[in-house]
Write a protein that holds these residues in place. Structure first.
Motif, PDB file in Angstrom:
ATOM      1  N   LYS A 196     -14.831   8.171  -3.004  1.00 28.64           N
ATOM      2  CA  LYS A 196     -13.996   9.297  -3.434  1.00 28.64           C
ATOM      3  C   LYS A 196     -12.650   9.281  -2.721  1.00 28.64           C
ATOM      4  CE  LYS A 196     -13.906  14.353  -3.801  1.00 28.64           C
ATOM      5  NZ  LYS A 196     -14.669  15.601  -3.549  1.00 28.64           N
ATOM      6  N   GLU A 197     -12.675   9.053  -1.406  1.00 29.90           N
ATOM      7  CA  GLU A 197     -11.424   9.030  -0.640  1.00 29.90           C
ATOM      8  C   GLU A 197     -10.533   7.878  -1.100  1.00 29.90           C
ATOM      9  OE1 GLU A 197      -9.817   8.815   3.997  1.00 29.90           O
ATOM     10  OE2 GLU A 197     -11.975   8.794   3.562  1.00 29.90           O
ATOM     11  N   TYR A 198     -11.146   6.727  -1.322  1.00 33.25           N
ATOM     12  CA  TYR A 198     -10.397   5.556  -1.772  1.00 33.25           C
ATOM     13  C   TYR A 198      -9.775   5.810  -3.152  1.00 33.25           C
ATOM     14  CZ  TYR A 198      -9.648   0.672  -3.217  1.00 33.25           C
ATOM     15  OH  TYR A 198      -9.104  -0.508  -3.665  1.00 33.25           O
ATOM     16  N   ALA A 199     -10.568   6.377  -4.065  1.00 32.30           N
ATOM     17  CA  ALA A 199     -10.079   6.662  -5.416  1.00 32.30           C
ATOM     18  C   ALA A 199      -8.908   7.644  -5.373  1.00 32.30           C
ATOM     19  CB  ALA A 199     -11.206   7.222  -6.270  1.00 32.30           C
ATOM     20  N   ASN A 200      -8.994   8.643  -4.537  1.00 27.16           N
ATOM     21  CA  ASN A 200      -7.906   9.620  -4.428  1.00 27.16           C
ATOM     22  C   ASN A 200      -6.645   8.975  -3.865  1.00 27.16           C
ATOM     23  OD1 ASN A 200      -9.201  11.879  -5.524  1.00 27.16           O
ATOM     24  ND2 ASN A 200     -10.184  12.379  -3.580  1.00 27.16           N
ATOM     25  N   THR A 201      -6.816   7.982  -2.985  1.00 32.15           N
ATOM     26  CA  THR A 201      -5.654   7.240  -2.491  1.00 32.15           C
ATOM     27  C   THR A 201      -5.004   6.458  -3.629  1.00 32.15           C
ATOM     28  OG1 THR A 201      -6.653   6.993  -0.296  1.00 32.15           O
ATOM     29  CG2 THR A 201      -4.852   5.503  -0.841  1.00 32.15           C
ATOM     30  N   LEU A 202      -5.830   5.803  -4.449  1.00 29.43           N
ATOM     31  CA  LEU A 202      -5.296   5.020  -5.568  1.00 29.43           C
ATOM     32  C   LEU A 202      -4.573   5.905  -6.578  1.00 29.43           C
ATOM     33  CD1 LEU A 202      -8.137   2.451  -6.394  1.00 29.43           C
ATOM     34  CD2 LEU A 202      -6.296   2.290  -4.717  1.00 29.43           C
ATOM     35  N   LYS A 203      -5.052   7.118  -6.774  1.00 29.22           N
ATOM     36  CA  LYS A 203      -4.429   8.027  -7.744  1.00 29.22           C
ATOM     37  C   LYS A 203      -2.991   8.348  -7.365  1.00 29.22           C
ATOM     38  CE  LYS A 203      -6.665  11.491  -9.520  1.00 29.22           C
ATOM     39  NZ  LYS A 203      -7.499  12.706  -9.663  1.00 29.22           N
ATOM     40  N   GLY A 204      -2.668   8.251  -6.073  1.00 30.00           N
ATOM     41  CA  GLY A 204      -1.316   8.563  -5.622  1.00 30.00           C
ATOM     42  C   GLY A 204      -0.359   7.386  -5.631  1.00 30.00           C
ATOM     43  N   VAL A 205      -0.775   6.238  -6.191  1.00 28.66           N
ATOM     44  CA  VAL A 205       0.079   5.054  -6.167  1.00 28.66           C
ATOM     45  C   VAL A 205       1.404   5.316  -6.883  1.00 28.66           C
ATOM     46  CG1 VAL A 205      -0.977   4.099  -8.267  1.00 28.66           C
ATOM     47  CG2 VAL A 205       0.202   2.579  -6.667  1.00 28.66           C
ATOM     48  N   THR A 206       2.484   4.861  -6.270  1.00 25.62           N
ATOM     49  CA  THR A 206       3.803   4.972  -6.877  1.00 25.62           C
ATOM     50  C   THR A 206       4.270   3.603  -7.353  1.00 25.62           C
ATOM     51  OG1 THR A 206       4.974   4.612  -4.790  1.00 25.62           O
ATOM     52  CG2 THR A 206       4.390   6.888  -5.343  1.00 25.62           C
ATOM     53  N   LEU A 207       5.246   3.615  -8.234  1.00 25.29           N
ATOM     54  CA  LEU A 207       5.748   2.359  -8.796  1.00 25.29           C
ATOM     55  C   LEU A 207       6.311   1.452  -7.708  1.00 25.29           C
ATOM     56  CD1 LEU A 207       5.822   1.349 -11.716  1.00 25.29           C
ATOM     57  CD2 LEU A 207       8.189   2.120 -11.847  1.00 25.29           C
ATOM     58  N   SER A 208       6.977   2.038  -6.718  1.00 28.77           N
ATOM     59  CA  SER A 208       7.595   1.240  -5.661  1.00 28.77           C
ATOM     60  C   SER A 208       6.572   0.579  -4.744  1.00 28.77           C
ATOM     61  CB  SER A 208       8.529   2.126  -4.824  1.00 28.77           C
ATOM     62  OG  SER A 208       7.807   3.177  -4.202  1.00 28.77           O
ATOM     63  N   GLU A 209       5.331   1.064  -4.750  1.00 21.34           N
ATOM     64  CA  GLU A 209       4.294   0.495  -3.890  1.00 21.34           C
ATOM     65  C   GLU A 209       3.599  -0.712  -4.523  1.00 21.34           C
ATOM     66  OE1 GLU A 209       2.437   4.092  -1.288  1.00 21.34           O
ATOM     67  OE2 GLU A 209       2.156   4.262  -3.461  1.00 21.34           O
ATOM     68  N   ILE A 210       3.866  -0.956  -5.788  1.00 25.04           N
ATOM     69  CA  ILE A 210       3.220  -2.069  -6.487  1.00 25.04           C
ATOM     70  C   ILE A 210       4.089  -3.312  -6.365  1.00 25.04           C
ATOM     71  CG2 ILE A 210       2.410  -2.901  -8.717  1.00 25.04           C
ATOM     72  CD1 ILE A 210       1.814  -0.008  -9.449  1.00 25.04           C
ATOM     73  N   GLU A 211       3.523  -4.354  -5.783  1.00 27.17           N
ATOM     74  CA  GLU A 211       4.254  -5.595  -5.543  1.00 27.17           C
ATOM     75  C   GLU A 211       3.862  -6.663  -6.570  1.00 27.17           C
ATOM     76  OE1 GLU A 211       3.701  -6.912  -1.538  1.00 27.17           O
ATOM     77  OE2 GLU A 211       3.784  -4.871  -0.727  1.00 27.17           O
ATOM     78  N   THR A 212       4.796  -7.545  -6.841  1.00 29.07           N
ATOM     79  CA  THR A 212       4.498  -8.692  -7.689  1.00 29.07           C
ATOM     80  C   THR A 212       3.775  -9.737  -6.856  1.00 29.07           C
ATOM     81  OG1 THR A 212       6.453  -8.288  -9.058  1.00 29.07           O
ATOM     82  CG2 THR A 212       5.467 -10.482  -9.173  1.00 29.07           C
ATOM     83  N   SER A 213       2.573 -10.071  -7.247  1.00 27.04           N
ATOM     84  CA  SER A 213       1.785 -11.056  -6.516  1.00 27.04           C
ATOM     85  C   SER A 213       2.090 -12.471  -6.994  1.00 27.04           C
ATOM     86  CB  SER A 213       0.286 -10.765  -6.675  1.00 27.04           C
ATOM     87  OG  SER A 213      -0.502 -11.774  -6.108  1.00 27.04           O
ATOM     88  N   TYR A 214       2.154 -12.644  -8.321  1.00 28.79           N
ATOM     89  CA  TYR A 214       2.396 -13.986  -8.856  1.00 28.79           C
ATOM     90  C   TYR A 214       2.812 -13.885 -10.322  1.00 28.79           C
ATOM     91  CZ  TYR A 214       1.701 -18.929  -9.987  1.00 28.79           C
ATOM     92  OH  TYR A 214       1.891 -20.220 -10.387  1.00 28.79           O
ATOM     93  N   ILE A 215       3.739 -14.746 -10.715  1.00 31.89           N
ATOM     94  CA  ILE A 215       4.113 -14.915 -12.123  1.00 31.89           C
ATOM     95  C   ILE A 215       4.054 -16.404 -12.423  1.00 31.89           C
ATOM     96  CG2 ILE A 215       5.887 -14.632 -13.886  1.00 31.89           C
ATOM     97  CD1 ILE A 215       6.999 -12.301 -12.306  1.00 31.89           C
ATOM     98  N   SER A 216       3.225 -16.783 -13.370  1.00 30.29           N
ATOM     99  CA  SER A 216       3.110 -18.199 -13.709  1.00 30.29           C
ATOM    100  C   SER A 216       4.309 -18.656 -14.537  1.00 30.29           C
ATOM    101  CB  SER A 216       1.821 -18.447 -14.492  1.00 30.29           C
ATOM    102  OG  SER A 216       1.940 -17.931 -15.816  1.00 30.29           O
ATOM    103  N   ASP A 217       4.498 -19.952 -14.601  1.00 30.39           N
ATOM    104  CA  ASP A 217       5.525 -20.484 -15.491  1.00 30.39           C
ATOM    105  C   ASP A 217       5.081 -20.272 -16.936  1.00 30.39           C
ATOM    106  OD1 ASP A 217       7.061 -21.354 -13.355  1.00 30.39           O
ATOM    107  OD2 ASP A 217       6.080 -23.317 -13.291  1.00 30.39           O
ATOM    108  N   LYS A 218       6.022 -20.000 -17.794  1.00 30.86           N
ATOM    109  CA  LYS A 218       5.717 -19.838 -19.208  1.00 30.86           C
ATOM    110  C   LYS A 218       5.552 -21.228 -19.839  1.00 30.86           C
ATOM    111  CE  LYS A 218       7.396 -17.574 -23.412  1.00 30.86           C
ATOM    112  NZ  LYS A 218       8.508 -16.791 -24.010  1.00 30.86           N
ATOM    113  N   SER A 219       4.467 -21.419 -20.566  1.00 28.77           N
ATOM    114  CA  SER A 219       4.207 -22.697 -21.216  1.00 28.77           C
ATOM    115  C   SER A 219       3.934 -22.474 -22.695  1.00 28.77           C
ATOM    116  CB  SER A 219       2.998 -23.383 -20.577  1.00 28.77           C
ATOM    117  OG  SER A 219       1.807 -22.689 -20.914  1.00 28.77           O
ATOM    118  N   GLU A 220       3.618 -23.567 -23.390  1.00 34.23           N
ATOM    119  CA  GLU A 220       3.286 -23.426 -24.809  1.00 34.23           C
ATOM    120  C   GLU A 220       1.961 -22.703 -25.006  1.00 34.23           C
ATOM    121  OE1 GLU A 220       1.978 -27.693 -23.702  1.00 34.23           O
ATOM    122  OE2 GLU A 220       3.400 -26.153 -23.067  1.00 34.23           O
ATOM    123  N   PHE A 221       1.196 -22.552 -23.929  1.00 29.26           N
ATOM    124  CA  PHE A 221      -0.097 -21.861 -24.027  1.00 29.26           C
ATOM    125  C   PHE A 221      -0.005 -20.377 -23.668  1.00 29.26           C
ATOM    126  CE2 PHE A 221      -1.051 -26.301 -22.919  1.00 29.26           C
ATOM    127  CZ  PHE A 221      -1.775 -26.659 -24.049  1.00 29.26           C
TER     128      PHE A 221
END
Length: 272
Positions: A204-229
């Motif tokens: 419950k405590e963890y879920a309530n923490t996640l509910k407060g996530v802001t856009l600035s707190e979300i980091e880009t972890s990885y972006i793959s190269d764009k391919s034909e697939f």
């Protein structure tokens, strides 16, 4: 994903320092700084409710207090956590936030970025990579909040509805297309495992923490190269006050509608 809380031992007591300084703040706090000459005082010892206590940073390194013009200054984060309080930093306003009841502040809902979807509702890979990254970061925020709600209710219907609304159904002509039900089942199994591995109170405590996530707190972890697939984007959120194993990754994978197609459809949305 097993939820493991990372927090120093909680002591119930009052702050005995004359003033507090924040342990680490964003670069935006540089405005208004005044240079002073102060001393790190290694001789001062502390007790909270009779127990010896040493202020430390999140890496376990000692943080001696600062003595300046007759006053003793302590790191706010170390003191707040030791006394069971919540401490946070608002980078937009250069504000240290301390809640004595230990609760995180309620976050205002941020303006949602419109998802790039087709007339059929399926999300497509459109625009530049940077534009897509920004749009999907907003979608990752939605998914994390949906995950939080599912942890509290044990109901996956909101995630299922998201999958039905934005992802492509399994295509017979694609060997890598797994279909909506696959990702619904994957989310359901992950959710059940998380709930089973933790106490109801921690969940419950963890879920309530996640509910407060802001856009600035979300980091880009990885972006793959764009391919034909196709191409995929992965984002991560590190909830404050929880250990690294409690981070949340959200992945969006787009696949070509057919080999070497110029149209890329969202195939996968997953949380881990």
């Amino acid at each position: 994903m097993k939820v493991i809380k990372m927090r120093k031992s909680v002591f119930i007591g009052t702050i005995v320092s004359a003033c507090l300084i924040f342990g680490a703040v964003g670069a935006g706090a540089a405005t208004g700084l005044q240079k002073i000459t102060a001393n790190l005082n290694h001789n001062i010892k502390f007790k909270i409710d009779g127990d010896s206590w040493t202020p430390k940073n999140d890496k376990g390194q000692k943080m001696p207090p600062i003595t300046y013009q007759g006053s003793t200054y302590l790191p706010a984060r170390a003191v707040a956590e030791a006394t069971g309080m919540y401490v946070g930093w608002d980078d937009a306003t250069d504000t240290v936030i301390i809640n004595t009841d230990g609760s995180a502040p309620v976050q205002e809902e941020e303006e949602e970025t419109e998802a790039p979807v087709s007339s059929a509702g399926i999300m497509k890979l459109t625009g530049t990579e940077a534009q897509m990254e920004d749009k999907l970061r907003a979608e990752a925020q939605k998914i994390i909040k949906i995950y939080a709600d599912a942890l509290l209710t044990e109901d996956t219907s909101k995630f299922d509805a998201y999958i039905d609304s934005y992802t492509a159904e399994k295509r017979d002509n694609s060997p890598i297309s797994l279909g909506r039900q696959y990702y619904k089942d994957d989310f359901s199994e992950m959710l059940a495992g998380t709930i089973e591995a933790n106490t109801a109170a921690d969940t419950k405590e963890y879920a309530n923490t996640l509910k407060g996530v802001t856009l600035s707190e979300i980091e880009t972890s990885y972006i793959s190269d764009k391919s034909e697939f196709g191409q995929y984007f992965e984002f991560v959120y590190y909830p404050e006050g929880w250990d690294a194993f409690s981070s949340v990754y959200v992945k969006f994978e787009f696949s070509a509608e057919y080999y070497d197609s110029s149209t890329y459809l969202l195939e996968e949305v997953s949380v881990n």
